[in-house]
Every structure is written in structure tokens, then in C-alpha cells.
Design a protein around this motif. Structure first.
Motif, PDB file in Angstrom:
ATOM      1  N   TYR A   1     -41.292 -43.979  32.076  1.00 49.76           N
ATOM      2  CA  TYR A   1     -41.770 -43.599  33.471  1.00 49.76           C
ATOM      3  C   TYR A   1     -42.737 -42.433  33.116  1.00 49.76           C
ATOM      4  CZ  TYR A   1     -38.372 -46.523  35.671  1.00 49.76           C
ATOM      5  OH  TYR A   1     -37.475 -47.437  35.815  1.00 49.76           O
ATOM      6  N   GLY A   2     -42.345 -41.561  31.899  1.00 53.50           N
ATOM      7  CA  GLY A   2     -42.994 -40.461  31.946  1.00 53.50           C
ATOM      8  C   GLY A   2     -44.326 -40.592  31.299  1.00 53.50           C
ATOM      9  N   TRP A   3     -44.352 -41.210  30.075  1.00 53.29           N
ATOM     10  CA  TRP A   3     -45.367 -41.293  29.140  1.00 53.29           C
ATOM     11  C   TRP A   3     -45.312 -42.949  28.746  1.00 53.29           C
ATOM     12  CZ3 TRP A   3     -48.712 -37.820  28.415  1.00 53.29           C
ATOM     13  CH2 TRP A   3     -49.717 -37.748  27.276  1.00 53.29           C
ATOM     14  N   GLU A   4     -46.380 -43.205  28.032  1.00 55.28           N
ATOM     15  CA  GLU A   4     -46.670 -44.894  27.995  1.00 55.28           C
ATOM     16  C   GLU A   4     -45.426 -45.480  27.538  1.00 55.28           C
ATOM     17  OE1 GLU A   4     -49.843 -45.387  25.277  1.00 55.28           O
ATOM     18  OE2 GLU A   4     -49.020 -44.566  23.609  1.00 55.28           O
ATOM     19  N   ALA A   5     -45.417 -46.944  27.840  1.00 54.50           N
ATOM     20  CA  ALA A   5     -44.379 -47.506  27.686  1.00 54.50           C
ATOM     21  C   ALA A   5     -44.769 -49.002  27.246  1.00 54.50           C
ATOM     22  CB  ALA A   5     -43.435 -47.752  28.654  1.00 54.50           C
ATOM     23  N   VAL A   6     -43.841 -49.639  26.481  1.00 60.53           N
ATOM     24  CA  VAL A   6     -44.145 -51.143  26.020  1.00 60.53           C
ATOM     25  C   VAL A   6     -44.208 -52.063  27.051  1.00 60.53           C
ATOM     26  CG1 VAL A   6     -43.512 -52.854  24.495  1.00 60.53           C
ATOM     27  CG2 VAL A   6     -43.425 -50.673  23.707  1.00 60.53           C
ATOM     28  N   SER A   7     -45.145 -52.820  27.160  1.00 59.21           N
ATOM     29  CA  SER A   7     -45.222 -53.908  28.150  1.00 59.21           C
ATOM     30  C   SER A   7     -44.891 -55.115  27.484  1.00 59.21           C
ATOM     31  CB  SER A   7     -46.746 -54.201  28.578  1.00 59.21           C
ATOM     32  OG  SER A   7     -46.781 -55.308  29.485  1.00 59.21           O
TER      33      SER A   7
ATOM     34  N   VAL B   1     -48.401 -49.663  28.637  1.00 59.09           N
ATOM     35  CA  VAL B   1     -48.979 -49.327  29.891  1.00 59.09           C
ATOM     36  C   VAL B   1     -48.888 -47.968  29.919  1.00 59.09           C
ATOM     37  CG1 VAL B   1     -48.590 -51.496  31.013  1.00 59.09           C
ATOM     38  CG2 VAL B   1     -46.852 -49.627  30.997  1.00 59.09           C
ATOM     39  N   LYS B   2     -49.809 -47.225  30.835  1.00 60.89           N
ATOM     40  CA  LYS B   2     -49.842 -45.926  31.077  1.00 60.89           C
ATOM     41  C   LYS B   2     -48.607 -45.412  31.818  1.00 60.89           C
ATOM     42  CE  LYS B   2     -54.703 -45.112  31.114  1.00 60.89           C
ATOM     43  NZ  LYS B   2     -55.807 -44.549  31.422  1.00 60.89           N
ATOM     44  N   GLY B   3     -48.005 -44.216  31.387  1.00 61.57           N
ATOM     45  CA  GLY B   3     -46.946 -43.451  32.230  1.00 61.57           C
ATOM     46  C   GLY B   3     -47.660 -42.647  33.275  1.00 61.57           C
ATOM     47  N   LEU B   4     -46.639 -42.156  34.136  1.00 60.29           N
ATOM     48  CA  LEU B   4     -47.022 -41.249  35.212  1.00 60.29           C
ATOM     49  C   LEU B   4     -47.866 -40.018  34.751  1.00 60.29           C
ATOM     50  CD1 LEU B   4     -43.725 -41.773  37.308  1.00 60.29           C
ATOM     51  CD2 LEU B   4     -46.143 -42.757  37.747  1.00 60.29           C
ATOM     52  N   ARG B   5     -47.491 -39.646  33.834  1.00 62.01           N
ATOM     53  CA  ARG B   5     -47.979 -38.534  33.292  1.00 62.01           C
ATOM     54  C   ARG B   5     -49.545 -38.497  33.118  1.00 62.01           C
ATOM     55  NH1 ARG B   5     -46.915 -33.366  30.556  1.00 62.01           N
ATOM     56  NH2 ARG B   5     -48.794 -32.382  30.602  1.00 62.01           N
ATOM     57  N   GLN B   6     -49.854 -39.672  32.466  1.00 64.03           N
ATOM     58  CA  GLN B   6     -51.223 -40.093  32.154  1.00 64.03           C
ATOM     59  C   GLN B   6     -52.105 -40.388  33.183  1.00 64.03           C
ATOM     60  OE1 GLN B   6     -49.123 -42.468  29.632  1.00 64.03           O
ATOM     61  NE2 GLN B   6     -50.418 -42.256  27.772  1.00 64.03           N
ATOM     62  N   LEU B   7     -51.495 -41.004  34.333  1.00 58.52           N
ATOM     63  CA  LEU B   7     -51.986 -41.129  35.634  1.00 58.52           C
ATOM     64  C   LEU B   7     -52.254 -39.699  36.564  1.00 58.52           C
ATOM     65  CD1 LEU B   7     -50.374 -44.529  36.787  1.00 58.52           C
ATOM     66  CD2 LEU B   7     -52.707 -44.161  35.680  1.00 58.52           C
ATOM     67  N   PHE B   8     -51.317 -39.115  36.291  1.00 55.82           N
ATOM     68  CA  PHE B   8     -51.646 -37.841  37.348  1.00 55.82           C
ATOM     69  C   PHE B   8     -51.051 -36.553  36.456  1.00 55.82           C
ATOM     70  CE2 PHE B   8     -49.614 -41.393  39.805  1.00 55.82           C
ATOM     71  CZ  PHE B   8     -50.363 -41.383  40.712  1.00 55.82           C
ATOM     72  N   PRO B   9     -51.969 -36.342  35.475  1.00 55.08           N
ATOM     73  CA  PRO B   9     -51.697 -35.293  34.619  1.00 55.08           C
ATOM     74  C   PRO B   9     -51.230 -33.729  35.141  1.00 55.08           C
ATOM     75  CG  PRO B   9     -53.980 -35.834  34.472  1.00 55.08           C
ATOM     76  CD  PRO B   9     -53.281 -36.657  35.227  1.00 55.08           C
TER      77      PRO B   9
ATOM     78  N   GLY C   1     -45.369 -38.706  20.745  1.00 56.02           N
ATOM     79  CA  GLY C   1     -46.643 -38.651  21.024  1.00 56.02           C
ATOM     80  C   GLY C   1     -47.090 -38.009  22.446  1.00 56.02           C
ATOM     81  N   VAL C   2     -45.702 -37.630  22.990  1.00 56.00           N
ATOM     82  CA  VAL C   2     -45.796 -36.748  24.338  1.00 56.00           C
ATOM     83  C   VAL C   2     -46.300 -35.422  24.256  1.00 56.00           C
ATOM     84  CG1 VAL C   2     -44.491 -36.480  26.492  1.00 56.00           C
ATOM     85  CG2 VAL C   2     -43.952 -38.423  25.075  1.00 56.00           C
ATOM     86  N   ARG C   3     -47.205 -35.233  25.197  1.00 58.00           N
ATOM     87  CA  ARG C   3     -47.505 -33.633  25.237  1.00 58.00           C
ATOM     88  C   ARG C   3     -47.082 -32.976  26.004  1.00 58.00           C
ATOM     89  NH1 ARG C   3     -53.891 -36.314  25.686  1.00 58.00           N
ATOM     90  NH2 ARG C   3     -53.990 -37.507  23.697  1.00 58.00           N
ATOM     91  N   ASP C   4     -47.030 -31.706  25.732  1.00 60.34           N
ATOM     92  CA  ASP C   4     -46.480 -30.519  26.554  1.00 60.34           C
ATOM     93  C   ASP C   4     -45.342 -30.848  27.033  1.00 60.34           C
ATOM     94  OD1 ASP C   4     -49.110 -29.273  26.077  1.00 60.34           O
ATOM     95  OD2 ASP C   4     -49.943 -30.419  27.618  1.00 60.34           O
ATOM     96  N   ALA C   5     -44.242 -31.426  26.625  1.00 62.45           N
ATOM     97  CA  ALA C   5     -42.922 -31.838  27.224  1.00 62.45           C
ATOM     98  C   ALA C   5     -42.265 -30.412  27.042  1.00 62.45           C
ATOM     99  CB  ALA C   5     -42.454 -33.010  26.330  1.00 62.45           C
ATOM    100  N   GLN C   6     -41.494 -30.086  27.992  1.00 64.61           N
ATOM    101  CA  GLN C   6     -40.682 -28.829  27.958  1.00 64.61           C
ATOM    102  C   GLN C   6     -39.170 -29.454  27.435  1.00 64.61           C
ATOM    103  OE1 GLN C   6     -41.844 -26.006  28.654  1.00 64.61           O
ATOM    104  NE2 GLN C   6     -43.725 -26.845  28.766  1.00 64.61           N
TER     105      GLN C   6
END
Length: 578
Positions: A235-241, A249-257, A274-279
């Protein structure tokens, strides 16, 4: 718009069993599909119905005993419509009476909900879609008379029942379209987040895509803030379709950065993807309570005696009881049992099995800061939080972390809700929180549901502004009392009879919908029923693709306080003379 030609006539029926309709001679039974949305025009009322069964009938048994030759087209044509005919079963879901219609203002859908000051003239066949703020569809308490005509639903019928996405008075979100029409079917997101909800379906039917759709709508329309426990990093970052060719497919972070914050329990796995800015997020032994251990009792293979002794240890040693237990020697355990009447063998077994928690990378003896507080602050600021598990996707890791974090966040929301109830100050009102969990039957099993925080939330029905979005392929494993409290159920194909029965727990008239659910396609079809839709409906679910990305990005929705929404709706009614 659909051709306004009658399909058949009501020949018999009852309020409890539904209506039987005989199709007209020029209507092919092959055009009738289970789940289709039809309208019966009675003398005084419109009845919005779902097609639940299709069958063939004959006027004489002699035709069945001596059927015509398949090559005799002439005789087949002579018999068709008079001696042989098709019948369909309809389940009435909603009704609109003529008296009520005369009092309603018509809203022009093409004008995005702008009132058109003309009144219906009492002709039930000509009403158009009305604003959800004005129109009230009634529950069915009667049935149409004999020989009432049945029609295909028109676009205006769907808009009258399900509204439209651009309605300025509702946070509507199009989840799909009917199986035979290109018109949106909308969820009322304000009603959706009022109760706990579920996305169900067997493996491979697209539950994750459905969940992404719903979460995208909630985030875009700002109906609630979300806490998503992302077990498989989907859900967070892109996932395999799914498909023959590899694609993502895009994850929610890519749709709503700017509206999503990702926390990870496995930083190395998250970086590799390759997830960016994860805490980073860690938990300490001090944050784990006996209730959390009890939830994973099966995964840790603990006996009831070990759980009882864990309570004794907690009562005597305080919040740091797990750390102290893991540091105990056999002599220390013997001395403790002599003084506190604990069972030595059970405590030793508990110590041995809790050693498995040391293998979890996100567990620390002591954390330098309270990461759960950070998550809560992020939610309070209006940001949605996705917690990724990375390689910790086993049930032990998932259930333990989800329960620990949720229990503390729920406790904070209880305090906020109590403060709001005391002050009644709108500024103190907590923003609704939706918590998404997968493998929900593991948390809501009848044997443990009363001891888990998720069971508590499911039964509270937003009492403290917290609800669940449960994603599961085995609804029969969820406690029946909890299932009866699930407000909206979005269900893809299920084959198991127990799972189908569970979907209709607490749903009146659910028996007639069983055949509808069992006949769904295996991909991109779902039965939607419950609190967020006026009536059950089968939808071709909205594709989660490039077009959807663009549509989500094009919608400009500014958050309006509930008081402002109500005031504007009242103002519109006054303009129309109500």
C-alpha cells in the motif's frame, strides 16, 4: 441512456421472497445477468431491485416431454414468448413514492448538482436524479401490483440511488460501475468511516486493489486519517501487479506524497525497494503487555498456564517484566515461584518461548524514544501513516506489532474523545481514524476477540472516533458478533459456503443475495452492501491504473467542517422554497 422499453411484467411475489417477473417475448433471457439493477414501476411507487435469479418456464409440460427439433427454427420461434418464456427473480431494495416525489426538487446531474428549479409532476417514469442532501429513499415495506412493468435502470436511476462523485454536499467516491452500464456507483465516505468496514474475497480476486481504491478515496476526500498496517508492503510504495507480464502499480505515497508518511519495521528491506523518506520504527519489551502475548499465544505455542503465570510476573515485576524474565536464571525462577506461588515449569516454558521475540529486528530491550508517540503525532497533524513490515511479514511479527501500536493509539483517542464530550468544543473533536489490518480473522477469532484491541474497536462503532477496515479472505473465521457490526462490506468472489454465510451475518434479506455473490467474476467484480450504499449493488470495480491516477490528481477537494456542509445544504433547501 438505456432504451426505455419494458423488459417484463410482475406475475407474482411476496415481500419476504421477492418478485417473479415474466420476460416479454422480445427480451432474451441471455441478456439477464445476476446482479443487474432493475426498476419496477408500480402504480404509486418506483421499486429499485436487484436481479437474483434467472430461470426458464413453459406453459405446458407437453413441450418439455416433446421438445421441438433444434433445426426447426420456425416452431421454436412460434413457441418463444407464449409457450416458452424466461423468468427472473427480483429482490426489491428501495422504493420512491409518487407523493414524496412531488415534494422534491430536481437536480441536474450534468450541472454537478446545481439545483434546477422544476418540480416533478407526479409522473414516476420521468423523475431525474436528485441531490442526496434532499432526497430520501425509503425501505421497502410493500410490493408492486400484478403486471407492473420492469425496466432497465437508467443513468438517472443510478444517480438517484447512489449519487455522483461531484456532489457538493457529500463526500462521494466512485468505487466502480454497474456490470452493464457506464455510470459511477459511489460510496458515501462520511457514512463509510462511521463504522468498521470490510474488504473480503478469496485469494487472487483483487482485495489489495480494492483496498487501495477505498483508501485513495478516503485520503483524497479527507473523510478520515488512516493508519495502515501493510503486511506485504503493498500500500505505501509501488507493488507488483498480477498478470502475465511484470508490471507495478503506484502506492499511496506516490499518489499523495504530502499526505502519506511511511514507517518501517525493517529499514533494510524498505531501502532495497527504493522507498524514499521512510522513518524507522522500533518497539521495546516495556511496551508489550500480557494481552499482546495472549494474542500470539498460538504462534508462540504457549499454554494457558504460561499466560496465567505471565499475569503473575507482570503484577509482581511491573512493566519491565519481560526483560526481567529473560534475565532470570533457573535459581531466580525457583525463588520467585516459592515466594509468589508461580509454576516453575510454566514460567520456564514462557521464558524459553519469549526468546523468539529477540529474533524480531524491531524489538529492543529499551528504545531511546517512544516511536508510537511519533506515529500518533503524525496522525494528529492529518498525515496518513503506512507501517511496512518488510521481511517481518510472518503472523507473529505482524500481529504483535499491530496490537501493541493500535492499543496505545486507541488509548490516546479515548482520552481525546472524553475531553471532547466534556468540553463540546469543536476544536477538541478528534479527526476520525480508520485502521487497516490484513489477515483480520487472526485478530478477530471468536476465541480471542474479546481480549484484543481490534475486537474492542469493532464493537464500539466509532464511539471514540476509531474504526477498522478489515481485509480478509476468510470471513467465516471472524467472530459473528463482530461481523454483525461491520457497516459496509465490499466482497469479491467467495466459494466457501461458510464464508458466504459470514458475509450476510446481520444482513436482512441476505439469503437472496447468496447466488449473486457466488456468481461474481473472479476479477474486478464485487458486491457492495451496507451502511455506505443505499442498497446492495454488484459493481465492475474501478481500474487502479494510469487513468485512475490522473482522475485522483484532477479532483480538487477542500476540507469543509461538518457544520459548514450542513449550513450550505440548508441554504440550498431554502433557495428552493423548502
Amino acid at each position: 441512456m438505456t432504451n426505455d422499453k419494458p423488459l417484463g411484467s410482475v406475475i407474482q411475489g411476496s415481500l419476504s421472497k421477492g418478485l417473479e417477473v415474466r420476460l416479454h417475448a422480445d427480451v432474451s433471457v441471455e441478456d439477464m445477468r445476476v446482479g443487474k439493477f432493475l426498476v419496477v414501476r408500480g402504480v404509486r411507487s418506483h421499486f429499485f431491485c436487484m436481479l437474483t435469479d434467472v430461470s426458464l418456464g413453459t406453459s405446458s409440460g407437453r413441450i418439455l416431454s416433446n421438445p421441438p427439433n433444434p433445426s426447426d427454427d420456425f416452431l421454436i420461434a412460434v413457441l418463444a414468448g407464449s409457450s416458452t418464456y424466461g423468468t427472473i427473480e427480483l429482490s426489491p431494495m428501495l422504493m420512491l413514492t409518487a407523493e414524496r416525489e412531488k415534494q422534491q426538487a430536481i437536480f441536474d446531474p450534468a450541472a454537478n448538482g446545481v439545483p434546477d428549479k422544476k418540480l416533478a409532476l407526479g409522473n414516476l417514469g420521468s423523475f431525474e436524479a436528485q441531490s442526496g442532501a434532499d432526497m430520501e429513499l425509503l425501505p421497502v415495506k410493500t410490493i408492486p401490483s400484478h403486471f407492473s412493468q420492469v425496466f432497465d435502470a437508467k443513468e438517472s436511476d443510478f444517480r438517484a440511488v447512489f449519487g455522483w462523485e461531484d456532489d457538493p454536499y457529500r463526500r462521494n467516491f466512485a468505487i466502480g460501475k454497474p456490470i452493464d452500464m457506464d455510470v459511477p456507483v459511489c460510496l458515501d465516505l462520511d457514512r463509510f468511516v462511521e463504522r468498521s468496514n470490510g474488504v473480503f474475497g478469496k485469494s487472487g480476486t483483487g482485495k489489495s486493489f480494492l483496498t487501495r481504491l477505498v483508501l485513495s478515496g478516503i485520503i483524497r476526500k479527507q473523510a478520515a486519517v488512516n493508519l495502515i498496517f501493510d503486511m506485504h508492503s503493498e500500500y505505501g510504495w509501488e507493488a507488483v501487479s498480477e498478470g502475465k507480464q511484470f508490471s507495478t502499480v503506484k502506492g499511496l505515497r506516490q499518489l499523495f506524497p504530502d499526505k502519506i508518511q511511511i514507517y518501517t519495521l525493517d529499514p533494510e528491506s524498505t531501502k532495497r525497494r527504493g522507498v524514499r523518506d521512510a522513518q524507522e520504527l522500533f518497539l521495546s519489551f516495556d511496551q508489550i503487555e500480557v494481552e499482546d502475548i495472549s494474542l500470539v499465544q498460538r504462534e508462540l505455542n504457549l499454554s494457558e498456564a504460561s499466560i496465567e503465570n505471565a499475569i503473575i510476573l507482570r503484577n509482581e515485576l511491573g512493566t519491565g517484566w519481560i526483560n526481567k524474565l529473560l534475565e532470570m536464571t533457573n535459581e531466580d525462577i525457583s525463588m520467585f515461584c516459592e515466594e509468589k506461588r508461580g509454576n516453575k515449569s510454566s514460567i520456564m516454558a514462557l521464558q524459553r518461548k519469549l526468546e523468539r521475540l529477540n529474533d524480531l529486528k524491531y524489538i529492543r530491550n529499551r528504545c531511546p524514544k517512544n516511536y508510537v508517540t511519533e506515529v500518533l503525532q503524525c496522525l494528529d497533524s492529518g498525515k496518513n501513516v503506512v507501517i511496512e513490515f518488510g521481511s517481518h511479514s510472518d503472523l507473529l511479527s505482524y500481529m504483535l506489532a499491530a496490537n501493541v501500536i493500535t492499543r496505545r493509539i486507541h488509548a490516546s483517542y479515548v482520552k481525546k474523545a472524553e475531553k471532547f464530550l466534556q468540553s463540546k468544543n469543536p476544536c477538541d473533536r478528534p479527526q476520525p481514524l480508520v485502521i487497516t489490518i490484513e489477515e483480520a480473522h487472526r485478530f478477530l477469532d471468536p476465541a480471542i476477540v474479546r481480549s484484543t484491541i481490534f475486537g474492542t474497536i469493532a464493537r464500539e462503532m466509532r464511539k471514540y472516533f476509531v474504526t477498522l477496515l478489515i481485509v480478509d479472505q476468510r470471513p467465516s473465521g471472524i467472530d459473528g458478533e463482530v461481523m454483525s457490526q461491520v457497516g459496509t462490506r465490499i466482497t469479491a468472489l467467495l466459494n466457501d459456503d461458510k464464508d458466504i454465510d459470514a458475509i450476510f451475518t446481520g444482513v436482512s434479506g441476505g439469503q437472496s443475495l447468496r447466488s449473486v455473490l457466488s456468481k461474481l467474476d473472479s476479477k474486478q467484480q464485487a458486491l457492495v452492501l451496507g451502511h455506505a450504499v443505499p442498497m446492495p449493488v454488484v459493481v465492475q470495480t474501478r481500474p487502479y491504473d494510469e487513468q485512475f491516477y490522473r482522475e485522483i490528481g484532477d479532483i480538487d477537494w477542500q476540507e469543509m467542517p461538518d457544520e459548514q456542509v450542513f449550513a450550505e445544504a440548508e441554504s440550498a433547501k431554502m433557495d428552493l422554497g423548502f
